[in-house]
Design a protein around this motif. Structure first.
Motif, PDB file in Angstrom:
ATOM      1  N   SER A 175       0.777  -1.209   0.022  1.00 32.41           N
ATOM      2  CA  SER A 175      -0.051   0.040  -0.021  1.00 32.41           C
ATOM      3  C   SER A 175       0.834   1.370  -0.020  1.00 32.41           C
ATOM      4  CB  SER A 175      -0.928   0.115   1.314  1.00 32.41           C
ATOM      5  OG  SER A 175      -0.028   0.036   2.321  1.00 32.41           O
ATOM      6  N   GLY A 176       0.363   2.389  -0.380  1.00 33.53           N
ATOM      7  CA  GLY A 176       0.735   3.847  -0.626  1.00 33.53           C
ATOM      8  C   GLY A 176       1.865   3.763  -1.685  1.00 33.53           C
ATOM      9  N   LEU A 177       2.024   2.908  -2.446  1.00 34.52           N
ATOM     10  CA  LEU A 177       2.812   3.208  -3.704  1.00 34.52           C
ATOM     11  C   LEU A 177       2.511   4.411  -4.694  1.00 34.52           C
ATOM     12  CD1 LEU A 177       3.101  -0.508  -4.847  1.00 34.52           C
ATOM     13  CD2 LEU A 177       4.997   0.910  -3.745  1.00 34.52           C
ATOM     14  N   ASP A 178       3.518   5.084  -5.223  1.00 38.16           N
ATOM     15  CA  ASP A 178       3.067   6.003  -6.237  1.00 38.16           C
ATOM     16  C   ASP A 178       2.658   5.643  -7.521  1.00 38.16           C
ATOM     17  OD1 ASP A 178       3.991   8.198  -4.436  1.00 38.16           O
ATOM     18  OD2 ASP A 178       5.868   8.141  -4.832  1.00 38.16           O
ATOM     19  N   VAL A 179       3.635   4.551  -7.993  1.00 31.09           N
ATOM     20  CA  VAL A 179       3.168   3.924  -9.430  1.00 31.09           C
ATOM     21  C   VAL A 179       3.455   2.470  -9.339  1.00 31.09           C
ATOM     22  CG1 VAL A 179       4.233   3.903 -11.611  1.00 31.09           C
ATOM     23  CG2 VAL A 179       4.249   6.108 -10.448  1.00 31.09           C
ATOM     24  N   VAL A 180       2.445   1.711  -9.969  1.00 25.85           N
ATOM     25  CA  VAL A 180       2.591   0.336 -10.296  1.00 25.85           C
ATOM     26  C   VAL A 180       2.844   0.027 -11.638  1.00 25.85           C
ATOM     27  CG1 VAL A 180       1.442  -2.004 -10.137  1.00 25.85           C
ATOM     28  CG2 VAL A 180       1.646  -0.430  -8.323  1.00 25.85           C
ATOM     29  N   SER A 181       4.062  -0.478 -12.052  1.00 23.80           N
ATOM     30  CA  SER A 181       4.242  -0.799 -13.305  1.00 23.80           C
ATOM     31  C   SER A 181       3.675  -2.146 -13.779  1.00 23.80           C
ATOM     32  CB  SER A 181       5.828  -0.995 -13.450  1.00 23.80           C
ATOM     33  OG  SER A 181       6.125  -1.541 -14.760  1.00 23.80           O
ATOM     34  N   ILE A 182       2.650  -2.009 -14.745  1.00 23.86           N
ATOM     35  CA  ILE A 182       1.821  -3.306 -14.927  1.00 23.86           C
ATOM     36  C   ILE A 182       2.421  -3.732 -16.450  1.00 23.86           C
ATOM     37  CG2 ILE A 182      -0.317  -4.318 -15.461  1.00 23.86           C
ATOM     38  CD1 ILE A 182      -1.167  -1.884 -13.341  1.00 23.86           C
ATOM     39  N   GLY A 183       2.983  -5.166 -16.817  1.00 22.70           N
ATOM     40  CA  GLY A 183       3.431  -5.549 -17.883  1.00 22.70           C
ATOM     41  C   GLY A 183       2.151  -6.331 -18.456  1.00 22.70           C
ATOM     42  N   LEU A 184       2.328  -6.874 -19.537  1.00 19.14           N
ATOM     43  CA  LEU A 184       1.287  -7.800 -19.990  1.00 19.14           C
ATOM     44  C   LEU A 184       1.429  -9.101 -19.420  1.00 19.14           C
ATOM     45  CD1 LEU A 184      -0.836  -8.342 -22.213  1.00 19.14           C
ATOM     46  CD2 LEU A 184       1.132  -9.070 -23.782  1.00 19.14           C
ATOM     47  N   ASN A 185       2.632  -9.846 -19.410  1.00 23.87           N
ATOM     48  CA  ASN A 185       2.801 -10.934 -18.691  1.00 23.87           C
ATOM     49  C   ASN A 185       4.297 -11.060 -18.563  1.00 23.87           C
ATOM     50  OD1 ASN A 185       2.916 -11.771 -21.361  1.00 23.87           O
ATOM     51  ND2 ASN A 185       3.285 -13.864 -20.803  1.00 23.87           N
ATOM     52  N   PRO A 186       4.970 -12.081 -17.750  1.00 24.17           N
ATOM     53  CA  PRO A 186       6.554 -12.206 -17.434  1.00 24.17           C
ATOM     54  C   PRO A 186       6.972 -12.792 -18.720  1.00 24.17           C
ATOM     55  CG  PRO A 186       5.301 -12.766 -15.569  1.00 24.17           C
ATOM     56  CD  PRO A 186       4.072 -12.759 -16.649  1.00 24.17           C
ATOM     57  N   SER A 187       8.104 -12.542 -19.245  1.00 26.29           N
ATOM     58  CA  SER A 187       8.646 -13.097 -20.345  1.00 26.29           C
ATOM     59  C   SER A 187       9.537 -14.440 -19.685  1.00 26.29           C
ATOM     60  CB  SER A 187       9.978 -12.222 -20.877  1.00 26.29           C
ATOM     61  OG  SER A 187      10.974 -12.064 -19.889  1.00 26.29           O
ATOM     62  N   LEU A 188       9.841 -15.314 -20.385  1.00 29.18           N
ATOM     63  CA  LEU A 188      10.692 -16.395 -19.842  1.00 29.18           C
ATOM     64  C   LEU A 188      12.121 -16.024 -19.470  1.00 29.18           C
ATOM     65  CD1 LEU A 188       9.730 -19.083 -22.547  1.00 29.18           C
ATOM     66  CD2 LEU A 188       8.758 -18.834 -20.328  1.00 29.18           C
ATOM     67  N   PRO A 189      12.688 -15.257 -20.211  1.00 24.02           N
ATOM     68  CA  PRO A 189      13.957 -14.674 -19.589  1.00 24.02           C
ATOM     69  C   PRO A 189      13.940 -14.058 -18.091  1.00 24.02           C
ATOM     70  CG  PRO A 189      14.008 -14.167 -21.849  1.00 24.02           C
ATOM     71  CD  PRO A 189      12.585 -14.615 -21.481  1.00 24.02           C
ATOM     72  N   SER A 190      12.870 -13.264 -17.888  1.00 22.69           N
ATOM     73  CA  SER A 190      12.648 -12.592 -16.406  1.00 22.69           C
ATOM     74  C   SER A 190      12.328 -13.636 -15.572  1.00 22.69           C
ATOM     75  CB  SER A 190      11.557 -11.759 -16.860  1.00 22.69           C
ATOM     76  OG  SER A 190      11.758 -10.578 -17.671  1.00 22.69           O
ATOM     77  N   VAL A 191      11.431 -14.483 -15.957  1.00 19.52           N
ATOM     78  CA  VAL A 191      11.259 -15.580 -14.794  1.00 19.52           C
ATOM     79  C   VAL A 191      12.712 -16.505 -14.493  1.00 19.52           C
ATOM     80  CG1 VAL A 191       9.978 -17.900 -14.412  1.00 19.52           C
ATOM     81  CG2 VAL A 191       8.882 -15.823 -15.397  1.00 19.52           C
ATOM     82  N   ARG A 192      13.332 -16.721 -15.541  1.00 19.15           N
ATOM     83  CA  ARG A 192      14.692 -17.481 -15.371  1.00 19.15           C
ATOM     84  C   ARG A 192      15.637 -16.371 -14.349  1.00 19.15           C
ATOM     85  NH1 ARG A 192      13.998 -19.445 -20.521  1.00 19.15           N
ATOM     86  NH2 ARG A 192      15.068 -17.633 -21.379  1.00 19.15           N
ATOM     87  N   ALA A 193      15.633 -15.032 -14.532  1.00 22.06           N
ATOM     88  CA  ALA A 193      16.574 -14.338 -13.895  1.00 22.06           C
ATOM     89  C   ALA A 193      15.961 -13.949 -12.516  1.00 22.06           C
ATOM     90  CB  ALA A 193      16.690 -13.035 -14.851  1.00 22.06           C
ATOM     91  N   GLY A 194      14.589 -14.077 -12.320  1.00 20.82           N
ATOM     92  CA  GLY A 194      13.902 -13.669 -11.108  1.00 20.82           C
ATOM     93  C   GLY A 194      13.626 -12.227 -10.861  1.00 20.82           C
ATOM     94  N   TYR A 195      13.669 -11.525 -12.005  1.00 21.26           N
ATOM     95  CA  TYR A 195      12.961  -9.910 -11.862  1.00 21.26           C
ATOM     96  C   TYR A 195      12.620  -9.274 -13.324  1.00 21.26           C
ATOM     97  CZ  TYR A 195      17.531  -8.734 -14.131  1.00 21.26           C
ATOM     98  OH  TYR A 195      18.446  -8.621 -15.314  1.00 21.26           O
ATOM     99  N   TYR A 196      11.921  -8.488 -13.045  1.00 24.01           N
ATOM    100  CA  TYR A 196      11.084  -7.947 -14.397  1.00 24.01           C
ATOM    101  C   TYR A 196      11.950  -7.147 -15.390  1.00 24.01           C
ATOM    102  CZ  TYR A 196       6.731  -8.620 -11.830  1.00 24.01           C
ATOM    103  OH  TYR A 196       5.740  -9.239 -11.117  1.00 24.01           O
ATOM    104  N   PHE A 197      11.689  -7.368 -16.315  1.00 20.54           N
ATOM    105  CA  PHE A 197      12.370  -6.699 -17.697  1.00 20.54           C
ATOM    106  C   PHE A 197      13.893  -7.187 -17.851  1.00 20.54           C
ATOM    107  CE2 PHE A 197       9.237  -3.633 -16.362  1.00 20.54           C
ATOM    108  CZ  PHE A 197       8.488  -3.707 -17.319  1.00 20.54           C
ATOM    109  N   ALA A 198      14.181  -8.477 -17.449  1.00 22.72           N
ATOM    110  CA  ALA A 198      15.428  -9.269 -17.471  1.00 22.72           C
ATOM    111  C   ALA A 198      15.965  -9.336 -18.810  1.00 22.72           C
ATOM    112  CB  ALA A 198      15.642 -10.351 -16.543  1.00 22.72           C
ATOM    113  N   ASN A 199      15.165  -9.503 -19.672  1.00 24.30           N
ATOM    114  CA  ASN A 199      15.749  -9.758 -21.050  1.00 24.30           C
ATOM    115  C   ASN A 199      16.644  -8.548 -21.704  1.00 24.30           C
ATOM    116  OD1 ASN A 199      16.210  -9.924 -23.957  1.00 24.30           O
ATOM    117  ND2 ASN A 199      14.298 -10.747 -24.169  1.00 24.30           N
TER     118      ASN A 199
END
Length: 183
Positions: free
Chosen positions: A10-34
């Motif tokens: 709660s209390g966030l200024d901005v929430v970044s909302i992607g379409l869905n996780p990419s496979l490279p991001s899931v492997r790396a463990g963080y958003y926009f990892a490609n």
């Protein structure tokens, strides 16, 4: 299903909302990892975050950004090699979950990456299919204002890095104008 965790509170200024996780991001463990994804370069170039918040992409950056008012999630949590692999059932489940998350965390701004992400949410979460323009949207999600920028995915190469930076600058101006980031 292995996927990315949400970075929400709660209390966030901005929430970044992607379409869905990419496979490279899931492997790396963080958003926009490609490494070809332009999110981190556009974020840094736009000065949407201050110098002390600018970190190298990774889990530590996700946690630091969360502490500085930026959250992360997706419309659909099922990872794929590309958005074309998503089905209506993914959006039905994901949009309802996203709606609950946004109402619970109540960020000041819900930032959708791409018209496809926002349209999928609207169709399956709100039951509407309006025309979507870039930038501020007329619909609010609870108390959250909505802003849509081009998707930084390498699959969306029609937008240059300079154009992405310009949209992120506009998001920062919108945040500043609407009072987000003041607390």
């Amino acid at each position: 299903m292995e996927t990315l965790p949400d970075y929400l509170r709660s209390g966030l200024d901005v929430v970044s909302i992607g379409l869905n996780p990419s496979l490279p991001s899931v492997r790396a463990g963080y958003y926009f990892a490609n490494p070809r994804n332009r999110f981190w370069r556009a974020l840094h170039g736009s000065r949407l975050v201050t110098a002390e918040e600018v970190l190298e992409p990774g889990i530590a950056a996700m946690e630091a950004l969360l502490q500085h008012g930026f959250g992360f999630t997706d419309v659909v949590k099922r990872p794929t090699a590309g958005g074309h692999e998503l089905r209506a059932a993914d959006f039905r489940a994901g949009a309802q979950q996203l709606q609950r998350k946004l109402l619970d965390s109540a960020p000041r701004i819900a930032w959708f990456h791409g018209k496809q992400a926002y349209a999928g949410y609207l169709r399956y979460g709100e039951g509407i299919t309006p025309d979507i323009e870039w930038g501020e949207q007329p619909l609010r999600l609870g108390d959250s204002r909505v802003f849509v920028t081009p998707n930084p995915s390498p699959a969306n190469a029609v937008f240059s890095l300079a154009e992405l930076i310009a949209w992120y600058v506009r998001l920062g101006e919108f945040r500043d104008r609407t009072g987000a980031g003041a607390g």
